[in-house]
Design a protein around this motif. Structure first.
Motif, PDB file in Angstrom:
ATOM      1  N   ILE A   1       0.847  -1.201   0.000  1.00 41.48           N
ATOM      2  CA  ILE A   1       0.000   0.000   0.000  1.00 41.48           C
ATOM      3  C   ILE A   1       0.876   1.242   0.000  1.00 41.48           C
ATOM      4  O   ILE A   1       1.598   1.502   0.966  1.00 41.48           O
ATOM      5  N   VAL A   2       0.804   1.988  -1.099  1.00 37.94           N
ATOM      6  CA  VAL A   2       1.609   3.215  -1.196  1.00 37.94           C
ATOM      7  C   VAL A   2       0.770   4.365  -0.648  1.00 37.94           C
ATOM      8  O   VAL A   2      -0.284   4.694  -1.193  1.00 37.94           O
ATOM      9  N   VAL A   3       1.213   4.974   0.450  1.00 33.24           N
ATOM     10  CA  VAL A   3       0.451   6.088   1.035  1.00 33.24           C
ATOM     11  C   VAL A   3       1.033   7.447   0.638  1.00 33.24           C
ATOM     12  O   VAL A   3       0.343   8.454   0.717  1.00 33.24           O
ATOM     13  N   ALA A   4       2.309   7.466   0.243  1.00 35.43           N
ATOM     14  CA  ALA A   4       2.897   8.707  -0.281  1.00 35.43           C
ATOM     15  C   ALA A   4       3.795   8.331  -1.442  1.00 35.43           C
ATOM     16  O   ALA A   4       4.729   7.543  -1.285  1.00 35.43           O
ATOM     17  N   ASP A   5       3.478   8.888  -2.609  1.00 31.24           N
ATOM     18  CA  ASP A   5       4.183   8.530  -3.838  1.00 31.24           C
ATOM     19  C   ASP A   5       4.733   9.819  -4.447  1.00 31.24           C
ATOM     20  O   ASP A   5       4.027  10.518  -5.156  1.00 31.24           O
ATOM     21  N   ASN A   6       5.974  10.163  -4.061  1.00 34.82           N
ATOM     22  CA  ASN A   6       6.601  11.383  -4.582  1.00 34.82           C
ATOM     23  C   ASN A   6       5.788  12.640  -4.284  1.00 34.82           C
ATOM     24  O   ASN A   6       5.547  13.460  -5.175  1.00 34.82           O
ATOM     25  N   VAL A   7       5.389  12.792  -3.046  1.00 37.96           N
ATOM     26  CA  VAL A   7       4.520  13.914  -2.682  1.00 37.96           C
ATOM     27  C   VAL A   7       5.343  15.195  -2.487  1.00 37.96           C
ATOM     28  O   VAL A   7       6.314  15.211  -1.734  1.00 37.96           O
ATOM     29  N   ASP A   8       4.947  16.239  -3.199  1.00 38.45           N
ATOM     30  CA  ASP A   8       5.516  17.586  -3.033  1.00 38.45           C
ATOM     31  C   ASP A   8       4.403  18.513  -2.553  1.00 38.45           C
ATOM     32  O   ASP A   8       3.362  18.591  -3.215  1.00 38.45           O
ATOM     33  N   VAL A   9       4.624  19.183  -1.445  1.00 39.64           N
ATOM     34  CA  VAL A   9       3.640  20.159  -0.955  1.00 39.64           C
ATOM     35  C   VAL A   9       4.395  21.306  -0.310  1.00 39.64           C
ATOM     36  O   VAL A   9       5.388  21.080   0.382  1.00 39.64           O
ATOM     37  N   THR A  10       3.918  22.528  -0.522  1.00 37.64           N
ATOM     38  CA  THR A  10       4.432  23.636   0.282  1.00 37.64           C
ATOM     39  C   THR A  10       3.236  24.392   0.857  1.00 37.64           C
ATOM     40  O   THR A  10       2.162  24.428   0.245  1.00 37.64           O
ATOM     41  N   ILE A  11       3.446  24.932   2.041  1.00 37.87           N
ATOM     42  CA  ILE A  11       2.421  25.803   2.641  1.00 37.87           C
ATOM     43  C   ILE A  11       3.117  27.044   3.172  1.00 37.87           C
ATOM     44  O   ILE A  11       4.138  26.949   3.872  1.00 37.87           O
ATOM     45  N   ASP A  12       2.578  28.197   2.798  1.00 34.83           N
ATOM     46  CA  ASP A  12       3.170  29.469   3.205  1.00 34.83           C
ATOM     47  C   ASP A  12       2.561  29.971   4.507  1.00 34.83           C
ATOM     48  O   ASP A  12       1.458  29.567   4.895  1.00 34.83           O
ATOM     49  N   ARG A  13       3.289  30.863   5.119  1.00 33.27           N
ATOM     50  CA  ARG A  13       2.788  31.592   6.286  1.00 33.27           C
ATOM     51  C   ARG A  13       1.437  32.226   5.940  1.00 33.27           C
ATOM     52  O   ARG A  13       1.277  32.816   4.872  1.00 33.27           O
ATOM     53  N   GLY A  14       0.458  32.048   6.826  1.00 36.24           N
ATOM     54  CA  GLY A  14      -0.833  32.704   6.629  1.00 36.24           C
ATOM     55  C   GLY A  14      -1.777  31.989   5.668  1.00 36.24           C
ATOM     56  O   GLY A  14      -2.909  32.408   5.488  1.00 36.24           O
ATOM     57  N   GLU A  15      -1.293  30.894   5.076  1.00 38.71           N
ATOM     58  CA  GLU A  15      -2.131  30.185   4.097  1.00 38.71           C
ATOM     59  C   GLU A  15      -2.946  29.061   4.764  1.00 38.71           C
ATOM     60  O   GLU A  15      -2.489  28.426   5.714  1.00 38.71           O
ATOM     61  N   ILE A  16      -4.161  28.838   4.254  1.00 33.19           N
ATOM     62  CA  ILE A  16      -4.919  27.643   4.658  1.00 33.19           C
ATOM     63  C   ILE A  16      -5.010  26.753   3.422  1.00 33.19           C
ATOM     64  O   ILE A  16      -5.720  27.074   2.463  1.00 33.19           O
ATOM     65  N   LEU A  17      -4.265  25.675   3.435  1.00 32.77           N
ATOM     66  CA  LEU A  17      -4.263  24.754   2.295  1.00 32.77           C
ATOM     67  C   LEU A  17      -5.268  23.635   2.555  1.00 32.77           C
ATOM     68  O   LEU A  17      -5.253  23.016   3.630  1.00 32.77           O
ATOM     69  N   GLY A  18      -6.124  23.353   1.592  1.00 30.42           N
ATOM     70  CA  GLY A  18      -7.066  22.243   1.709  1.00 30.42           C
ATOM     71  C   GLY A  18      -6.436  20.972   1.173  1.00 30.42           C
ATOM     72  O   GLY A  18      -5.738  21.001   0.161  1.00 30.42           O
TER      73      GLY A  18
END
Ligand SMILES: Nc1ncnc2c1ncn2[C@@H]1O[C@H](COP(=O)(O)OP(=O)(O)OP(=O)(O)O)[C@@H](O)[C@H]1O
Ligand SMILES: [Mg+2]
Length: 255
Positions: A20-37
């Motif tokens: 079971i692959v739960v993360a497959d080359n995951v790229d994410v960034t979140i900035d200060r003050g941001e609400i990422l869904g």
């Protein structure tokens, strides 16, 4: 040089449990003050990503940066001290304890944790305890639950218990706040309160990531969202664009 480093940067993260692959080359960034869904079907790997970022799980490969610093190998407690605050999908409240006791378990740093320091600095420990209690009361007031401080958590309605889960996460004043399905089962006044406080936290400069099946909550709060399925990020964009995406409607809504 470009602008300031994002609060969270996840770089080519991979994690599998057997097949079971739960993360497959995951790229994410979140900035200060941001609400990422963060949205996606059941089993997509959303909670696993939170577990990787908060240090519950170790990735097979890839890197996690917090405020520009590499934290990939750090254990859970150190990750919390580095500024990762989170809630849990199943709340993980201590059922036999009061609301206040549940909150006092959670501060980011606490001198009484180290027995040597505890013996040497009883006064400082007591001061830290008082400060943590004052912080907890302040948070409960913001959530309109100040009067529930001494109640047993299980005596509170479900929506209030979810708010206590958020309150406990807020005891950690770190730069990243991860919320795993904060709205599930929450309605009425508690829903409004949750929405207001999540907005306030982002406005105060934190980076926030919200996993939620409640798409209207995501739409109200987030300008940007990622769609995940089978451990892969399939789409990133504005919430409106994501909701129009064929990949998302096929995989998520099954139409
Ligand atoms: N510790 C573990 N050991 C083995 N498999 C796991 C573990 N944790 C999660 N999984 C599996 O990994 C997959 C992804 O699970 P995860 O909980 O991350 O999904 P999710 O996107 O949060 O789903 P949901 O919307 O239902 O909460 C699932 O198939 C799950 O059964
Ligand atoms: Mg989950």
């Amino acid at each position: 040089m470009s602008g300031p480093a994002p609060i969270l940067k996840v770089d080519k993260l991979c994690k599998a449990f057997g097949g079971i692959v739960v993360a497959d080359n995951v790229d994410v960034t979140i900035d200060r003050g941001e609400i990422l869904g963060l949205i996606g079907p059941n089993g997509a790997g959303k909670t696993s990503l939170f577990n990787l970022v908060s240090g519950v799980l170790k990735p097979d490969s890839g890197a996690i940066y917090l405020d520009g610093a590499l934290v990939t190998g750090d254990p859970l407690y150190r990750r919390a001290r580095s500024g990762v605050a989170r809630t849990w999908q199943n709340m993980m409240l201590f059922k036999t304890m009061s609301v206040m006791e549940n909150l006092l378990i959670a501060p980011r740093d606490y001198p009484g944790e180290k027995i040597g320091r505890l013996l040497l600095m009883t006064g400082r420990v007591r001061a830290a305890e008082q400060a943590a209690k004052a912080r907890a009361l302040g948070i409960l007031d913001r959530l309109e639950l100040g009067r529930a401080a001494d109640a047993n958590v299980t005596d509170l309605p479900f929506g209030h218990q979810k708010l206590i889960g958020l309150a406990r996460a807020l005891m950690n004043d770190g730069s990243l706040l991860l919320l795993d399905e904060p709205m599930a089962g929450v309605e009425g006044a508690a829903y409004e309160t949750m929405q207001r406080v999540v907005r306030e936290e982002a406005a105060s400069g934190r980076a926030v990531c919200v996993v939620e099946h409640n798409v209207s909550f995501i739409k109200d709060l987030c300008t940007r969202a990622v769609f995940m399925a089978q451990g892969r990020i399939l789409e990133t964009g504005s919430v409106d664009d994501l909701l129009k995406s064929k990949v998302l409607t096929d995989l998520y809504f099954g139409v």
